[in-house]
Design a protein around this motif. Structure first.
Motif, mmCIF file in Angstrom:
data_model
loop_
_atom_site.group_PDB
_atom_site.id
_atom_site.type_symbol
_atom_site.label_atom_id
_atom_site.label_comp_id
_atom_site.label_asym_id
_atom_site.label_seq_id
_atom_site.Cartn_x
_atom_site.Cartn_y
_atom_site.Cartn_z
ATOM 1 N N UNK A 104 0.790 -1.227 0.000
ATOM 2 C CA UNK A 104 0.000 0.000 0.000
ATOM 3 C C UNK A 104 0.826 1.282 0.000
ATOM 4 N N UNK A 148 -1.445 5.353 -6.220
ATOM 5 C CA UNK A 148 -1.263 4.312 -5.224
ATOM 6 C C UNK A 148 -2.350 3.259 -5.395
ATOM 7 N N UNK A 150 -4.629 2.031 -3.628
ATOM 8 C CA UNK A 150 -5.993 2.300 -3.191
ATOM 9 C C UNK A 150 -6.706 3.299 -4.078
ATOM 10 N N UNK A 151 -5.965 3.933 -4.993
ATOM 11 C CA UNK A 151 -6.609 4.880 -5.907
ATOM 12 C C UNK A 151 -7.051 4.201 -7.198
#
Lengths: 320, 370
Positions: A104, A148, A150-151
């Motif tokens: 992450x 990243x 999570x994007x």
């Protein structure tokens, strides 16, 4: 040995010790228990089986993440033991949960740079990152390269995982349930992508799944796994049309199909549950659930591999 | 999608600035660091010079209006002392006939700027070199032997502010290495390191320090005792952090991305430091910012025990400790001696605010626009 064989697995066993307390041994989990097969250059095979049958352990043993308890794995004629660094650059690993598989704290660029740095990639790194992102269709590259995990959406994350597996131009990819965590709408795209990469790079692929309906996408042979053993090996169409092992037959019968009749009739599924891998049944491991069980044979002796028709192997006493 | 990509550092910085208290804390710390870095230059006196004629002088008033009420260049009146009518202490009066304008860049006690460049220029002062001259400027008053508290606070601040981060850097390094090995490899190493931490934690802290204080020769140079404090604080302090890190690594090593790193051939060190350690960053930052104030206070207690910073060398803790022997008298008659304590409180609060903001800022899961 056959020149075209890339990966040769012989009597592979991966066992895990169960511990009780500090000193006690509670037993051994036989996650993979005597698996043999050959994988040719550019060939894609599927390993199917229900949860807990040892599919993922097989994948990780082949990847060199677990040390086999017994047996050998030869890659291009070279055994996997000791220092595996030479091997790492030749294999790609596509994991089940793309979000968990991506660190992450690294952006796309860092994630793709890592394998290049670790394996001492000679050549233009930026160029290679761009190429591989275009290959998995994370384009325009500029929009993605500093994102990243999570994007990204689930499908984009899985494309990134595939890009990471492909960046060193491997000869061989292990895909461990690559689409089971994705939305149905994205699954097909990811499978198409894998198939495209497989044919354009002449990749060997081991595709692990519990979902027979995705197998047809790009694999040539299917291995059916049950309780740590491969019980049937056959080309895809042959296996789907003419399943030999009673377990395979039951498995195929369990594929859901959109028939209105299903609402009123129940399908016949084998009774019982998959066996414990700590104390597997004697003889054929399927015999307690098998409809065609032969008393005195199936529960006594482990069936060897029979080949009733060319290229179609089965471990079942019915075909002796 | 049209948004310009920004680096992680920029993102953290952006989120950090948005956190008002945290940014304030950061600014206060930066200010304190600057003040203490240039301490010898800003301080009008050397930290050790005694002006016994001016023992326990209260903070000097700076005047902007002269006797006749006209606006004037800032100045101080000459200080004269007399016995208190009850005869127990000195009282100080301003002699309005003596006017000492404040001068900038005056020559005073010699010192070495940044511990290197010898000079005697001070930012401000009255320019009076004679220690008995009535024209003195004591912004925070003086102590029992007439040393300027403002100068001592600034110069002692360097010790207080640097001990925390330095001791922390060492103990965090130890914690990361041992906690990382323990959690990542498990097995025998894990057992060995955990037992080691238990032994370390079962040392009775205070008696151990007292014993150390007794063993070490009293005439130790200040630099050596400073380094020794740092070593002791960090060696005693890494156990707890290492334990928590071990727990985090136990979880992290089972994550899919750790497996992915292993599958691509990353070495164990690379997996530990590049792939797993960044995930503990927010814990490390919290632990660090909570640790620094603790270490500042620990240094103060060490100094109090006589092991640590000793007179005439100084630190905030040491400045506070020197008025513990006669607390009531000091509180009543010399309240300015508590000013260093105010600096400790401000520094501790500022570190906490900053840590809080940094933790929010380093969290990669926080929404960008918030």
């Amino acid at each position: 040995m056959d020149d075209k064989v890339l990966l040769s697995v012989r009597n592979l066993q991966t066992h895990f010790e169960l511990r009780r307390g500090v000193f006690g041994r509670a037993g051994v989990v036989r996650a993979v228990d005597g698996v043999s097969f050959d994988l040719r250059h550019g060939e894609a095979i599927a390993v199917v089986g229900e949860s807990g049958c040892g599919k993922s352990t097989l994948a990780r043993t082949i990847l060199g993440l677990y040390r086999p308890t017994k047996g050998t794995v030869l890659f291009a004629g070279r055994p996997l033991d000791g220092d595996l660094r030479w091997y790492r650059a030749q294999i790609g690993y596509v994991q089940q949960d793309p979000y968990g598989a991506l660190p992450p704290f690294m952006d796309v660029h860092r994630i793709l740079t890592e394998p290049l740095v670790i394996n001492n990639f000679k050549g233009d790194r930026e160029q290679r990152i761009r190429e591989v992102l275009e290959e998995v269709k994370l384009t325009p590259v500029e929009d993605f390269v500093h994102k990243f995990p999570h994007q990204l959406s689930g499908g984009q994350q899985q494309r990134l995982v595939i890009a990471r597996a492909m960046i060193l131009k491997p000869k061989f990819i292990v895909a461990d349930e690559p689409v089971s965590m994705l939305d149905a709408s994205v699954r097909v795209e990811i499978l198409e992508l894998l198939r495209g990469l497989q044919s354009s790079h002449n990749l060997s692929v081991i595709y692990i799944t519990h979902d027979l309906s995705t197998v047809r996408y790009f694999t040539e042979r299917i291995f059916v796994m049950y309780a740590g053993k491969i019980i049937e090996k056959a080309p895809v169409t042959e296996l789907l049309k003419n399943p030999l092992h009673p377990y395979t037959q039951a498995l195929l019968a369990a594929i859901p199909d959109p028939d209105p009749q299903n609402a009123v009739t129940m399908k016949k599924i084998p009774p019982g549950e998959p066996p414990s891998l700590v104390n597997p049944p004697s003889g054929c491991r399927f015999h307690p659930r098998c409809p065609a069980f032969i008393a005195g044979l199936c529960d006594q002796e482990t069936p060897p591999e029979f080949e009733p028709s060319a290229g179609h192997c089965v471990e079942c006493w019915l075909y002796r | 999608m049209t948004e310009k990509p920004v680096s992680q550092g920029q993102l953290i910085w952006r989120r950090f600035r948005r956190h008002k208290l945290g940014a304030l804390g950061g600014m206060i710390i930066a200010l304190l660091m600057l003040l203490t870095l240039f301490a010898h230059f800003i301080a009008p006196y050397d930290y050790a010079t005694q002006r016994r004629r001016f023992a326990f002088a209260p903070p000097t008033k700076i005047h902007f209006f002269d006797k006749d009420g006209r606006l004037s260049w800032p100045f101080v009146y000459g200080l004269s002392r007399a016995r208190d009518p009850r005869g127990v202490r000195w009282v100080y009066r301003e002699n309005t006939d003596q006017v000492y304008p404040i001068k900038f860049f005056v020559k005073g006690d010699p010192y070495k700027l940044f511990w290197l460049i010898p000079t005697d220029i001070h930012l401000f002062g009255t320019g009076e070199r004679d220690p008995n001259s009535p024209g003195q400027i004591f912004l925070f008053g003086t102590d029992d032997v007439g040393r300027d508290l403002f100068s001592r606070t600034l110069i002692g601040g360097w010790v207080s502010l640097s001990i925390g981060p330095l001791a922390l850097a060492i103990s965090l390094t130890l914690a990361i290495v041992f906690g990382g090995i323990s959690g990542y490899f498990g097995g025998g190493w894990d057992n060995f390191i955990q037992r080691m931490i238990e032994v370390l934690n079962s040392f009775p802290g205070l008696p151990l320090l007292l014993a150390l204080a007794a063993i070490l020769p009293p005439g130790l140079p200040p630099a050596i005792s400073f380094l020794l404090i740092i070593m002791i604080l960090s060696i005693l302090g890494w156990g707890g952090t290492a334990r928590t890190l071990r727990g985090l690594f136990l979880v992290l090593r089972e994550q899919e991305f750790a497996l992915a790193a292993k599958a691509m051939g990353a070495s164990n060190a690379r997996i530990i430091f590049k792939h797993l350690l960044p995930n503990t960053l927010s814990y490390l930052i919290v632990s660090a910012t909570l640790g620094i104030p603790g270490l500042i206070l620990a240094e103060a207690s060490l100094s109090f025990l006589g092991f640590g910073i000793r007179d005439p060398m100084t630190s905030w803790g040491q400045l506070l400790n020197q008025f513990t022997d006669s607390t009531i008298t000091n509180l009543t008659y010399h309240p300015w001696l508590m000013i260093p304590g105010f600096f400790i409180i401000v520094a501790v609060l500022a570190f906490n605010f900053m840590g809080d903001a940094l933790r929010d800022a380093t969290d990669p899961f926080s929404v960008q626009g918030r």
